[in-house]
Scaffold this motif. Structure first.
Motif, PDB file in Angstrom:
ATOM      1  N   VAL A 460       0.869  -1.169   0.000  1.00  0.00           N
ATOM      2  CA  VAL A 460       0.000   0.000   0.000  1.00  0.00           C
ATOM      3  C   VAL A 460       0.908   1.221   0.000  1.00  0.00           C
ATOM      4  CG1 VAL A 460      -1.766   1.292   1.241  1.00  0.00           C
ATOM      5  CG2 VAL A 460      -1.834  -1.216   1.208  1.00  0.00           C
ATOM      6  N   ALA A 461       0.857   1.984  -1.084  1.00  0.00           N
ATOM      7  CA  ALA A 461       1.799   3.093  -1.251  1.00  0.00           C
ATOM      8  C   ALA A 461       1.522   4.200  -0.245  1.00  0.00           C
ATOM      9  CB  ALA A 461       1.702   3.648  -2.668  1.00  0.00           C
ATOM     10  N   PRO A 462       2.555   4.874   0.203  1.00  0.00           N
ATOM     11  CA  PRO A 462       2.346   6.048   1.053  1.00  0.00           C
ATOM     12  C   PRO A 462       1.739   7.179   0.240  1.00  0.00           C
ATOM     13  CG  PRO A 462       4.650   5.881   0.411  1.00  0.00           C
ATOM     14  CD  PRO A 462       3.983   4.630  -0.095  1.00  0.00           C
ATOM     15  N   LEU A 463       0.961   8.029   0.898  1.00  0.00           N
ATOM     16  CA  LEU A 463       0.413   9.198   0.208  1.00  0.00           C
ATOM     17  C   LEU A 463       1.552  10.139  -0.160  1.00  0.00           C
ATOM     18  CD1 LEU A 463      -2.727   9.989   2.388  1.00  0.00           C
ATOM     19  CD2 LEU A 463      -2.671   8.852   0.174  1.00  0.00           C
ATOM     20  N   ILE A 464       1.500  10.684  -1.365  1.00  0.00           N
ATOM     21  CA  ILE A 464       2.496  11.667  -1.773  1.00  0.00           C
ATOM     22  C   ILE A 464       1.792  12.966  -2.156  1.00  0.00           C
ATOM     23  CG2 ILE A 464       4.171   9.961  -2.536  1.00  0.00           C
ATOM     24  CD1 ILE A 464       3.292  10.611  -5.431  1.00  0.00           C
ATOM     25  N   ARG A 465       2.545  14.055  -2.155  1.00  0.00           N
ATOM     26  CA  ARG A 465       1.970  15.369  -2.401  1.00  0.00           C
ATOM     27  C   ARG A 465       1.641  15.607  -3.877  1.00  0.00           C
ATOM     28  NH1 ARG A 465       2.319  19.627   0.893  1.00  0.00           N
ATOM     29  NH2 ARG A 465       2.971  21.011  -0.802  1.00  0.00           N
ATOM     30  N   GLU A 466       2.480  15.140  -4.771  1.00  0.00           N
ATOM     31  CA  GLU A 466       2.335  15.526  -6.186  1.00  0.00           C
ATOM     32  C   GLU A 466       1.283  14.682  -6.892  1.00  0.00           C
ATOM     33  OE1 GLU A 466       5.766  16.294  -8.537  1.00  0.00           O
ATOM     34  OE2 GLU A 466       6.862  17.216  -6.884  1.00  0.00           O
ATOM     35  N   THR A 467       0.034  14.854  -6.466  1.00  0.00           N
ATOM     36  CA  THR A 467      -1.075  14.140  -7.094  1.00  0.00           C
ATOM     37  C   THR A 467      -2.222  15.077  -7.459  1.00  0.00           C
ATOM     38  OG1 THR A 467      -1.974  13.626  -4.896  1.00  0.00           O
ATOM     39  CG2 THR A 467      -0.548  11.965  -5.912  1.00  0.00           C
ATOM     40  N   GLY A 468      -1.977  16.382  -7.534  1.00  0.00           N
ATOM     41  CA  GLY A 468      -3.044  17.354  -7.788  1.00  0.00           C
ATOM     42  C   GLY A 468      -3.314  17.568  -9.269  1.00  0.00           C
ATOM     43  N   TRP A 469      -3.611  16.465  -9.979  1.00  0.00           N
ATOM     44  CA  TRP A 469      -3.916  16.591 -11.411  1.00  0.00           C
ATOM     45  C   TRP A 469      -5.284  17.225 -11.645  1.00  0.00           C
ATOM     46  CZ3 TRP A 469      -2.712  11.538  -9.469  1.00  0.00           C
ATOM     47  CH2 TRP A 469      -1.386  11.142  -9.673  1.00  0.00           C
ATOM     48  N   HIS A 470      -6.201  17.021 -10.710  1.00  0.00           N
ATOM     49  CA  HIS A 470      -7.605  17.392 -10.912  1.00  0.00           C
ATOM     50  C   HIS A 470      -7.933  18.568 -10.005  1.00  0.00           C
ATOM     51  CE1 HIS A 470      -7.939  12.786 -11.712  1.00  0.00           C
ATOM     52  NE2 HIS A 470      -7.334  13.432 -12.699  1.00  0.00           N
ATOM     53  N   ILE A 471      -8.042  19.759 -10.586  1.00  0.00           N
ATOM     54  CA  ILE A 471      -8.189  21.004  -9.817  1.00  0.00           C
ATOM     55  C   ILE A 471      -9.583  21.550 -10.088  1.00  0.00           C
ATOM     56  CG2 ILE A 471      -7.195  23.264  -9.371  1.00  0.00           C
ATOM     57  CD1 ILE A 471      -4.617  22.134 -10.801  1.00  0.00           C
ATOM     58  N   LEU A 472     -10.456  21.434  -9.097  1.00  0.00           N
ATOM     59  CA  LEU A 472     -11.885  21.611  -9.336  1.00  0.00           C
ATOM     60  C   LEU A 472     -12.531  22.500  -8.281  1.00  0.00           C
ATOM     61  CD1 LEU A 472     -12.536  17.803  -9.942  1.00  0.00           C
ATOM     62  CD2 LEU A 472     -12.334  19.546 -11.728  1.00  0.00           C
ATOM     63  N   GLY A 473     -13.629  23.151  -8.670  1.00  0.00           N
ATOM     64  CA  GLY A 473     -14.593  23.667  -7.720  1.00  0.00           C
ATOM     65  C   GLY A 473     -14.450  25.073  -7.202  1.00  0.00           C
ATOM     66  N   THR A 474     -13.564  25.888  -7.748  1.00  0.00           N
ATOM     67  CA  THR A 474     -13.250  27.179  -7.139  1.00  0.00           C
ATOM     68  C   THR A 474     -14.122  28.341  -7.629  1.00  0.00           C
ATOM     69  OG1 THR A 474     -11.516  27.346  -8.805  1.00  0.00           O
ATOM     70  CG2 THR A 474     -10.859  26.613  -6.610  1.00  0.00           C
ATOM     71  N   CYS A 475     -15.089  28.071  -8.512  1.00  0.00           N
ATOM     72  CA  CYS A 475     -16.041  29.099  -8.976  1.00  0.00           C
ATOM     73  C   CYS A 475     -17.396  28.420  -9.162  1.00  0.00           C
ATOM     74  CB  CYS A 475     -15.576  29.739 -10.285  1.00  0.00           C
ATOM     75  SG  CYS A 475     -14.037  30.657 -10.183  1.00  0.00           S
ATOM     76  N   LYS A 476     -17.989  28.027  -8.093  1.00  0.00           N
ATOM     77  CA  LYS A 476     -19.136  27.119  -8.070  1.00  0.00           C
ATOM     78  C   LYS A 476     -20.273  27.516  -9.006  1.00  0.00           C
ATOM     79  CE  LYS A 476     -22.873  25.665  -5.096  1.00  0.00           C
ATOM     80  NZ  LYS A 476     -23.665  26.126  -3.949  1.00  0.00           N
ATOM     81  N   MET A 477     -20.844  26.488  -9.629  1.00  0.00           N
ATOM     82  CA  MET A 477     -22.013  26.615 -10.488  1.00  0.00           C
ATOM     83  C   MET A 477     -23.283  26.387  -9.669  1.00  0.00           C
ATOM     84  SD  MET A 477     -22.745  24.172 -13.818  1.00  0.00           S
ATOM     85  CE  MET A 477     -21.979  22.797 -12.945  1.00  0.00           C
ATOM     86  N   GLY A 478     -24.330  27.178  -9.934  1.00  0.00           N
ATOM     87  CA  GLY A 478     -25.592  26.995  -9.229  1.00  0.00           C
ATOM     88  C   GLY A 478     -26.630  27.989  -9.703  1.00  0.00           C
TER      89      GLY A 478
END
Length: 540
Positions: A460-478
């Motif tokens: 089971v791999a340790p969590l690493i920092r460089e996994t932020g490929w998916h950058i979502l949600g900062t200007c919410k739709m509604g």
């Protein structure tokens, strides 16, 4: 300051997937389009997948971390207060140049998490609303896969057949059948035969580091050459400093800086931001004025808030059998959605998608990730340990749904600036307790899956920092302008000629790779703008 040519009907900021899809639709409708992109065209002469030194050199040009890459097009990102480092590629094609091309539609439940699970918010549209747009963009991106996945509603499948499962995929799939757990040949934006400008994949497992065959559906190949032929003006090396507004509060155009440091102003009737979940809120915050002191289109106060980054981890199994896992798609061979929906007894809500991936070549076997530093193989048993891993390992990559929280956000850094003196973005992000519990559960199930397939050891791999490929949600739709930035069509509530088409507008993150939905949403929003363009208020 220089004027930048004729005024277009539409100005798009960003030449990644959202910008490429929108530009194509606008050009087809006969609209004039200018696109500003701070990066250049990718240089595939620097792709070394067909050379012996590939694993030694792959990170030089194709690194996903802009803070390490530091190319002329990059801006620094302050991530000291973030559990995850953002992965951003500034170029024509954007993130699709270096993505793994795992092409996952969101599930129907992803649009209804408030209704189903009592958390976050429902989207102001449904899976059924988006389904025809998924089907259309999949043809353009050359998606391969197989129709009939029982996890999804019925509908048209990908245009190309799936890649071979190979020994690794067959071995793990057989075990899942025995467990009674879902699996399906995975969809990928990777051509399995010639398709439009794409050539057939040769299964090198080097998809993230420059596809030398031209088989991966990145928009610098699938969209931009055609867009340019159709009259779209694509300006590269163009870093936008701010959007300008007139006395009526309409966006009149964009101030941008070329590589020589000269400022230009590009007018436009309509402006579309497609600069990702960091670049779009950054630009809105940079465009503050006396009318909008907290940032453009920010009367809700939500611009930059609710950042979601998809916590990610992997589980690797070691097998006696040679599984051929040095090659194949990377990409994913099969996917698993067995535990995607909320389970009432699990102690958390929502779920994750698993994708079965190869583990790479000889040098990959020696690195800390995903094996963990405690499993370092250097020493007297090096060759024996290397042979145990090379080709004899299989890896589940697990994408966890990330729920929105106001505390996770993108700000303008008070000190750090890019090469043109523009304030850099600062990320504040802490993984939630729900995400931690979710990952713990899925890692345990993935371990069971590989053991059932015959793995004699599971890491089971340790969590690493460089996994932020998916950058979502900062200007919410509604639908409610007091609690959202844009409506269901990406139209800013506050500014009638400003639209946001990228992943920043997602109310929730799903547990899926987001490019399929970003592309489908961009097409849907662009089509609506085309239909409504004569009703829009634009600058004189």
């Amino acid at each position: 300051m220089f004027e930048s040519g004729p005024d277009p009907d539409v100005l798009i900021i960003g030449a990644g997937p959202a910008g490429a899809v929108a530009a194509k639709r606008f050009a087809e409708a006969g609209m004039s389009v200018v696109v500003l992109e701070q990066g250049d065209w990718p240089d595939y002469s620097k792709a070394r997948a067909d050379h012996p030194d590939f694993e030694l050199t792959m990170g030089r040009y194709w690194s996903g971390n802009p803070n390490r890459r530091q190319a002329p097009a990059d801006y620094p990102i302050d991530d000291q207060d973030s559990d995850i480092t953002a992965i951003v590629y500034n170029a024509v094609g954007g993130g699709t140049v270096i993505y793994a091309a795992q092409w996952q539609r969101n599930m129907p439940s992803d649009f209804r998490v408030r209704t189903l699970d009592g958390v976050a918010d429902d989207w102001p549209l449904t899976y059924e609303d988006l389904q025809p747009y998924y089907e259309r963009v999949e043809a353009d991106f050359g998606v391969s896969g197989l129709a009939g996945d029982p996890a999804f509603p019925p509908g048209k499948g990908p245009p190309l057949p799936p890649a071979p499962l190979a020994r690794m995929g067959r071995r793990v799939a057989k075990a899942r059948n025995e467990l009674g757990w879902h699996w399906w040949p995975a969809p990928n934006a990777i051509a399995t035969r010639a398709h439009g400008p794409l050539r057939a994949c040769t299964q090198r497992a080097t998809c993230l580091w420059g596809c030398v065959e031209g088989a991966k559906g990145s928009v610098d190949i699938t969209h931009w050459p055609q867009n340019v032929r159709n009259g779209v003006r694509l300006l590269t090396g163009a870093r936008v400093r701010r959007l300008e507004t007139n006395g009526s509060g309409l966006v009149s155009g964009a101030v941008w800086v070329d590589r020589a440091g000269n400022e230009h102003f590009q007018k436009a009737g309509v402006t579309v931001l497609a600069a990702n979940g960091i670049g779009t809120p950054r630009l809105l915050l940079l465009s503050s004025s006396s009318r909008s002191p907290n940032g453009l289109a920010n009367s809700s106060g939500l611009v930059g808030k609710r950042l979601m980054l998809h916590p990610f981890s992997t589980v690797v199994g070691l097998f006696d059998e040679d599984l051929g896992s040095t090659h194949g798609l990377w990409g994913q061979h099969i996917h698993c959605l067995e535990f995607y929906e909320t389970g009432a007894s699990r102690g958390f809500v929502r779920g994750a998608k698993w994708g079965l991936q190869p583990t790479g070549g000889p040098l990959s076997m020696t690195r800390g990730y995903p094996w963990g530093e405690e499993n370092a193989i250097w020493g007297t048993n090096f060759h024996r340990e290397l042979r145990k891993r090379l080709g004899h390992s299989a890896m589940w990559g697990i994408i966890a749904e990330d729920l929105p929280e106001d505390r996770n956000r993108v700000l303008l850094d008070s000190v750090l600036k890019d090469a043109d003196g523009i304030p850099a973005p600062k990320l504040i992000y802490r993984m939630s307790e729900n995400s931690r519990r979710l990952l713990h559960f899925h890692l345990a199930r993935a371990k069971e899956s590989l053991q059932a397939a015959g793995a004699y050891e599971v890491v089971v791999a340790p969590l690493i920092r460089e996994t932020g490929w998916h950058i979502l949600g900062t200007c919410k739709m509604g639908a409610d302008r007091s609690t959202s930035v844009v409506d269901a069509w990406g139209h800013c509530h506050d500014v009638s000629n400003l639209f946001l088409f990228d992943g920043s507008i997602w109310p929730t993150s799903s547990g899926m790779n987001p490019t399929a939905t970003i592309a489908a949403m961009s097409l849907r929003c662009a089509e609506h703008l085309v239909e409504q363009r004569r009703n829009l208020k634009v600058p004189p």
